[in-house]
Scaffold this motif. Structure first.
Motif, PDB file in Angstrom:
ATOM      1  N   MET A   1       0.832  -1.200   0.000  1.00 30.23           N
ATOM      2  CA  MET A   1       0.000   0.000   0.000  1.00 30.23           C
ATOM      3  C   MET A   1       0.872   1.258   0.000  1.00 30.23           C
ATOM      4  N   SER A   2       0.259   2.320  -0.451  1.00 33.76           N
ATOM      5  CA  SER A   2       0.958   3.622  -0.495  1.00 33.76           C
ATOM      6  C   SER A   2       0.800   4.332   0.852  1.00 33.76           C
ATOM      7  N   PRO A   3       1.612   5.380   1.154  1.00 33.57           N
ATOM      8  CA  PRO A   3       1.462   6.112   2.432  1.00 33.57           C
ATOM      9  C   PRO A   3       0.087   6.709   2.606  1.00 33.57           C
ATOM     10  N   GLU A   4      -0.549   7.224   1.575  1.00 36.10           N
ATOM     11  CA  GLU A   4      -1.896   7.777   1.684  1.00 36.10           C
ATOM     12  C   GLU A   4      -2.881   6.706   2.153  1.00 36.10           C
ATOM     13  N   GLN A   5      -2.760   5.512   1.598  1.00 29.47           N
ATOM     14  CA  GLN A   5      -3.660   4.434   1.996  1.00 29.47           C
ATOM     15  C   GLN A   5      -3.423   4.040   3.457  1.00 29.47           C
ATOM     16  N   LEU A   6      -2.158   4.041   3.900  1.00 27.12           N
ATOM     17  CA  LEU A   6      -1.871   3.685   5.295  1.00 27.12           C
ATOM     18  C   LEU A   6      -2.438   4.717   6.272  1.00 27.12           C
ATOM     19  N   SER A   7      -2.306   6.025   5.963  1.00 31.45           N
ATOM     20  CA  SER A   7      -2.852   7.076   6.838  1.00 31.45           C
ATOM     21  C   SER A   7      -4.368   7.012   6.898  1.00 31.45           C
ATOM     22  N   ALA A   8      -5.023   6.706   5.762  1.00 30.68           N
ATOM     23  CA  ALA A   8      -6.488   6.579   5.747  1.00 30.68           C
ATOM     24  C   ALA A   8      -6.938   5.405   6.612  1.00 30.68           C
ATOM     25  N   ILE A   9      -6.191   4.331   6.573  1.00 29.33           N
ATOM     26  CA  ILE A   9      -6.539   3.157   7.392  1.00 29.33           C
ATOM     27  C   ILE A   9      -6.382   3.471   8.877  1.00 29.33           C
ATOM     28  N   ARG A  10      -5.284   4.175   9.259  1.00 32.03           N
ATOM     29  CA  ARG A  10      -5.093   4.513  10.671  1.00 32.03           C
ATOM     30  C   ARG A  10      -6.193   5.444  11.170  1.00 32.03           C
ATOM     31  N   ARG A  11      -6.562   6.445  10.356  1.00 29.36           N
ATOM     32  CA  ARG A  11      -7.609   7.375  10.741  1.00 29.36           C
ATOM     33  C   ARG A  11      -8.950   6.643  10.934  1.00 29.36           C
ATOM     34  N   GLU A  12      -9.270   5.775  10.045  1.00 35.35           N
ATOM     35  CA  GLU A  12     -10.528   5.012  10.167  1.00 35.35           C
ATOM     36  C   GLU A  12     -10.507   4.076  11.371  1.00 35.35           C
ATOM     37  N   ARG A  13      -9.342   3.514  11.682  1.00 34.16           N
ATOM     38  CA  ARG A  13      -9.240   2.638  12.844  1.00 34.16           C
ATOM     39  C   ARG A  13      -9.446   3.405  14.151  1.00 34.16           C
ATOM     40  N   GLU A  14      -8.931   4.642  14.231  1.00 43.23           N
ATOM     41  CA  GLU A  14      -9.124   5.461  15.424  1.00 43.23           C
ATOM     42  C   GLU A  14     -10.595   5.820  15.614  1.00 43.23           C
ATOM     43  N   GLU A  15     -11.270   6.148  14.492  1.00 38.02           N
ATOM     44  CA  GLU A  15     -12.703   6.435  14.579  1.00 38.02           C
ATOM     45  C   GLU A  15     -13.487   5.221  15.074  1.00 38.02           C
ATOM     46  N   GLN A  16     -13.119   4.043  14.604  1.00 36.88           N
ATOM     47  CA  GLN A  16     -13.787   2.828  15.049  1.00 36.88           C
ATOM     48  C   GLN A  16     -13.532   2.572  16.548  1.00 36.88           C
ATOM     49  N   ARG A  17     -12.332   2.912  17.064  1.00 32.32           N
ATOM     50  CA  ARG A  17     -12.012   2.691  18.474  1.00 32.32           C
ATOM     51  C   ARG A  17     -12.878   3.584  19.364  1.00 32.32           C
ATOM     52  N   LEU A  18     -13.011   4.842  18.969  1.00 38.43           N
ATOM     53  CA  LEU A  18     -13.826   5.760  19.749  1.00 38.43           C
ATOM     54  C   LEU A  18     -15.304   5.327  19.758  1.00 38.43           C
ATOM     55  N   GLU A  19     -15.775   4.916  18.613  1.00 38.17           N
ATOM     56  CA  GLU A  19     -17.163   4.471  18.536  1.00 38.17           C
ATOM     57  C   GLU A  19     -17.381   3.221  19.395  1.00 38.17           C
ATOM     58  N   ARG A  20     -16.406   2.328  19.410  1.00 40.32           N
ATOM     59  CA  ARG A  20     -16.514   1.108  20.212  1.00 40.32           C
ATOM     60  C   ARG A  20     -16.506   1.431  21.711  1.00 40.32           C
ATOM     61  N   GLN A  21     -15.732   2.428  22.103  1.00 37.73           N
ATOM     62  CA  GLN A  21     -15.683   2.827  23.510  1.00 37.73           C
ATOM     63  C   GLN A  21     -17.032   3.393  23.956  1.00 37.73           C
ATOM     64  N   LYS A  22     -17.657   4.230  23.129  1.00 36.45           N
ATOM     65  CA  LYS A  22     -18.984   4.748  23.442  1.00 36.45           C
ATOM     66  C   LYS A  22     -20.011   3.609  23.592  1.00 36.45           C
ATOM     67  N   GLN A  23     -19.894   2.608  22.717  1.00 38.08           N
ATOM     68  CA  GLN A  23     -20.830   1.471  22.805  1.00 38.08           C
ATOM     69  C   GLN A  23     -20.643   0.715  24.110  1.00 38.08           C
ATOM     70  N   ARG A  24     -19.395   0.556  24.583  1.00 38.65           N
ATOM     71  CA  ARG A  24     -19.156  -0.151  25.844  1.00 38.65           C
ATOM     72  C   ARG A  24     -19.758   0.612  27.037  1.00 38.65           C
ATOM     73  N   GLU A  25     -19.594   1.963  27.051  1.00 39.26           N
ATOM     74  CA  GLU A  25     -20.161   2.733  28.153  1.00 39.26           C
ATOM     75  C   GLU A  25     -21.689   2.619  28.180  1.00 39.26           C
ATOM     76  N   THR A  26     -22.286   2.675  27.017  1.00 41.99           N
ATOM     77  CA  THR A  26     -23.747   2.531  26.938  1.00 41.99           C
ATOM     78  C   THR A  26     -24.183   1.158  27.428  1.00 41.99           C
ATOM     79  N   GLU A  27     -23.446   0.105  27.047  1.00 39.24           N
ATOM     80  CA  GLU A  27     -23.784  -1.255  27.481  1.00 39.24           C
ATOM     81  C   GLU A  27     -23.643  -1.399  28.997  1.00 39.24           C
ATOM     82  N   LYS A  28     -22.623  -0.731  29.612  1.00 41.95           N
ATOM     83  CA  LYS A  28     -22.461  -0.797  31.068  1.00 41.95           C
ATOM     84  C   LYS A  28     -23.654  -0.169  31.786  1.00 41.95           C
TER      85      LYS A  28
END
Length: 378
Positions: free
Chosen positions: A276-303
């Protein structure tokens, strides 16, 4: 008065003893609980098979005995017919011998009239002393006897000649038929020889045609194999040339992307992808961070949902325990009432049993009463 030793007929006693033994064996087989099983009896089946084999052997022996007896009867009838024929021939011979010895024409009383014999029996009494009953030849009798005999002899000769001619004609006709039959047989033999020769020629022609067909098939198969081998070699050379000149070995990044018709994104060819190219790697990291934050919100709601659910479950459990205590108290009271009712029923049943055993059923059956059952297999 007289003492006569007559043979004793023991067939009835033997039949009774045989039935008694069969009944005892049947009772032992039926009332023996150790060897009695539900379903088919292999021993009975084997016994039936053995009985069938013995019956077949007996039938074959009986048929063989009948055949031998039939042969003996045929031989006896043949000997009887032969003896009867010999006796008949002997009787005919004896009768002919008796006629030739004791009843000759020359010895008859009228031999001088029939055979013109000079030494025939003649009467020694003068004719003047004989009466009318002694007359043998009358005047005018047998005037044309010689002519009749000649005519009869000529007729006999004509009949014999006609019989000989018929016999000769039949012999000639039979010979002609035999010649025709022989010619027909020779013609059939020649025809069979010709047919055999034609059949051999047809077989040879079919064998030659089959051999030629097999050679042609072999040549065609060899040609197809040669063409397939040449085609595989050409395909192999073309594949090698394509591998050498393709984008796989040149490591061109654009070769891994393939544009598909429509609005969809371009597809990646995995066999040509180089990373992959550097642009593709940065896009993947950014999307992964967004998914982590969304997952954390889901855990708090489930608690929060789990805490509310636990509180509701605790309240339901307390209510259920209260209901169980009420039900247990009610069940205890019902059990006390049931025990009292059962005791009353037990007292009534005991009183009824005492009435039955002490007042109603006073005559108890002994062992002899029960031993009279199951004494026979029928």
């Amino acid at each position: 008065m007289y003492k006569v030793d007559l043979p004793v007929d023991r067939s009835i006693d033997l039949a009774v003893e045989r039935r008694r033994v069969a009944e005892a064996a049947r009772k032992a087989r039926i009332f023996n609980t150790r060897s009695r099983v539900m379903g088919l009896s292999l021993r009975a089946l084997d016994q039936q098979v053995e009985q069938k084999k013995q019956r077949e052997i007996m039938e074959r022996q009986r048929d063989k005995a009948f055949d031998e007896l039939r042969g003996l009867h045929d031989e006896a009838l043949f000997r009887q017919e032969r003896d009867e024929e010999e006796k008949r021939a002997a009787l005919c011979s004896d009768l002919s011998q008796y006629w030739a010895t004791h009843q000759r024409v020359e010895d008859s009383s009228d031999a001088d009239l029939k055979c013109n014999l000079k030494g025939a029996l003649r009467l020694s009494i003068p004719e003047s002393e004989l009466g009318p009953a002694s007359m043998q030849v009358f005047q005018g009798e047998d005037i044309e006897e010689k002519q009749k005999r000649r005519t009869q002899m000529e007729k006999t000769e004509r009949d014999l000649r006609a019989q000989n001619e018929d016999k000769e004609k039949r012999r000639i006709e039979d010979k002609r038929k035999e010649v025709l039959i022989g010619k027909e047989l020779v013609h059939q033999d020649l025809r069979a020889v010709q047919l055999d020769a034609l059949e051999d020629e047809c077989k040879k022609a079919a064998s030659i045609a089959l051999s030629n067909y097999n050679h042609a098939l072999a040549a065609e198969r060899a040609e197809k194999l040669r063409e397939q081998h040449m085609r595989e070699e050409g395909e192999g050379l073309a594949e090698m040339c394509h591998m050498v000149t393709s984008d796989m070995l040149t490591e061109c990044p654009e070769a891994a992307h393939r544009v598909v018709g429509g609005a969809g994104p371009p597809r990646v060819l995995t066999d040509r992808w180089r990373g992959m190219s550097p642009e593709q790697l940065s896009a993947i990291r950014r999307e992964r961070e967004e998914q982590r934050l969304e997952r954390q919100k889901q855990r708090e709601t489930e608690k929060m949902l789990l805490a509310a659910w636990d509180l509701q479950c605790l309240q339901l459990t307390r209510e259920a325990e209260e209901e169980e205590r009420s039900a247990a108290e009610l069940q205890r009271e019902r059990r006390i009432q049931q025990d009292a009712y059962n005791k009353q029923l037990a007292r009534e049943q005991q009183a009824y049993q005492e009435y039955l055993h002490k007042q109603l059923y006073t005559n108890k059956p002994t062992v002899d009463y029960f031993s009279q059952f199951n004494t026979s297999s029928r």
